[in-house]
Design an enzyme around this catalytic site. Structure first.
Site, short mmCIF file in Angstrom:
data_model
loop_
_atom_site.label_atom_id
_atom_site.label_comp_id
_atom_site.label_asym_id
_atom_site.label_seq_id
_atom_site.Cartn_x
_atom_site.Cartn_y
_atom_site.Cartn_z
N SER A 1 0.71 -1.19 0.06
CA SER A 1 -0.08 -0.08 0.00
C SER A 1 1.01 1.16 -0.19
O SER A 1 1.67 1.51 1.05
CB SER A 1 -0.73 0.18 1.39
N HIS B 1 -1.50 -1.28 -4.08
CA HIS B 1 -2.59 -0.67 -3.42
C HIS B 1 -2.67 0.71 -3.26
O HIS B 1 -1.61 1.26 -2.71
CB HIS B 1 -2.73 -1.57 -2.17
N ASP C 1 -4.60 3.95 -1.57
CA ASP C 1 -5.68 4.24 -0.53
C ASP C 1 -6.05 5.62 -0.74
O ASP C 1 -5.26 6.64 -0.56
CB ASP C 1 -5.03 4.03 0.82
N MET D 1 -8.40 8.57 0.24
CA MET D 1 -9.18 8.76 1.63
C MET D 1 -9.82 10.35 1.45
O MET D 1 -8.94 11.01 1.18
CB MET D 1 -8.35 8.84 2.83
N HIS E 1 -8.29 1.63 -3.81
CA HIS E 1 -9.30 1.36 -2.69
C HIS E 1 -9.91 2.85 -2.13
O HIS E 1 -9.08 3.50 -1.70
CB HIS E 1 -8.51 0.64 -1.62
N MET F 1 -11.80 5.00 -0.16
CA MET F 1 -12.44 5.28 1.10
C MET F 1 -12.96 6.64 1.08
O MET F 1 -12.47 7.58 1.89
CB MET F 1 -11.63 5.22 2.19
N MET G 1 -11.55 -5.20 5.33
CA MET G 1 -10.97 -4.61 6.11
C MET G 1 -10.38 -5.35 7.54
O MET G 1 -11.48 -5.69 8.36
CB MET G 1 -11.54 -3.42 6.49
C1 DX5 Z 1 -6.08 1.34 5.89
C2 DX5 Z 1 -5.74 1.11 4.44
C3 DX5 Z 1 -4.71 0.23 4.32
C4 DX5 Z 1 -3.36 0.46 4.91
C5 DX5 Z 1 -2.78 -0.75 5.58
O1 DX5 Z 1 -7.10 2.47 6.10
O2 DX5 Z 1 -6.82 0.72 3.55
O3 DX5 Z 1 -4.45 -0.28 3.15
O4 DX5 Z 1 -2.26 1.13 4.01
O5 DX5 Z 1 -1.66 -0.66 6.46
P1 DX5 Z 1 -0.90 -1.62 7.14
O6 DX5 Z 1 -0.71 -2.63 6.11
O7 DX5 Z 1 0.28 -0.86 7.74
O8 DX5 Z 1 -2.04 -1.85 8.15
ZN ZN Z 2 -6.47 -0.19 1.68
#
Ligand code: DX5
Ligand code: ZN
Length: 236
Positions: A28, A53, A55, A57, A86, A88, A157
């Site tokens: 990620s 990946h 993220d 947000m 992803h 969010m 998640m």
């Molecule tokens: C959290 C993200 C994850 C995050 C995971 O909301 O969706 O993708 O990057 O990070 P780790 O692997 O550090 O828990």
């Molecule tokens: Zn994620």
């Protein structure tokens, strides 16, 4: 398996079989150094990991803000790896087209972020991307049963979304197993991805639960040797 291979097996990876070695590793970018993103994505490729990946947000659905479609579009020029986006964000359908045009391969929305999950998934598919649905730890599998036949990916998640570096919540893995059982019973073909707190200490539990994809942020980017980390995660 040869005897010498057994000796090389990482102590944390007790499940040493084809299923484990085919685990898709998706680092990620949330945990990458944002001032060196092109180098970081090159390091994902060099490590032997499979996907990137991403993220996204919005500070509303989750209490953190990251990046938008332009960041992904710019990064797309630096790699041919699969982009696993992803979202969010609230009402993700507002931005699906933009994230598709930015070079995403998979676009995953949260069932909790829209009243119209079916429509959002239809929009992802019509944009030419693979469609994913994600569940926060408090959402049960039954909430998405009506749309399981139309998804390519389910992102379970295993932490509350918003931040990297949190500890995996073990009870969430029951959903992974449940989804694998439904897939087998109904002949579905979605991949099951696990996101949050995945590292060398927890990988055996996600493989046992029947996950296909391991998203790793903190564990990948803090690994002293990223290539070795990926090999150990895959049980190679
Ligand atoms: C959290 C993200 C994850 C995050 C995971 O909301 O969706 O993708 O990057 O990070 P780790 O692997 O550090 O828990
Ligand atoms: Zn994620």
């Amino acid at each position: 398996m040869q005897e010498e291979d057994v000796a090389k097996r990482p102590a944390t990876c007790y499940k040493w079989d084809m299923e484990h070695s085919s685990l898709i590793i998706a680092p990620s970018m949330l945990s990458a150094d944002f001032s060196r993103t092109a180098e970081e994505v090159a390091s994902i490729k060099n490590s032997g990991a499979d996907w990137v990946h991403l993220d996204v947000m919005d500070g509303m659905f989750v209490p953190n803000i990251t990046f938008g479609p332009k960041f992904i579009k710019d990064l797309r020029k630096h790699t041919d790896l699969v982009f696993d986006t992803h979202l969010m964000i609230e009402q993700p359908e507002r931005y699906i087209q933009l994230f598709a045009e930015s070079g995403s391969d998979y676009i995953t929305v949260h069932g909790e972020a829209t009243r119209h999950v079916h429509r959002a998934l239809q929009m992802i598919k019509s944009s030419g991307c693979k469609a994913g649905i994600s569940l926060v730890p408090s959402t049960p599998v039954c909430a998405i049963e009506p749309i399981l036949d139309m998804v390519d990916l389910i992102l379970v998640m295993t932490v509350n979304p918003g931040f990297g570096g949190q500890a995996l919540i073990p009870s969430t893995l029951e959903k992974v197993t449940q989804l694998a059982e439904i897939r087998q019973a109904k002949g579905y073909s979605y991949l099951i991805s696990v996101d949050g707190g995945v590292n060398l200490s927890t990988v055996s539990t996600i493989v046992e639960a029947k996950a296909d994809v391991a998203v790793c942020g903190n564990a990948f980017f803090t690994a002293a040797d990223r290539k070795l980390f990926v090999q150990q995660m895959k049980g190679l």
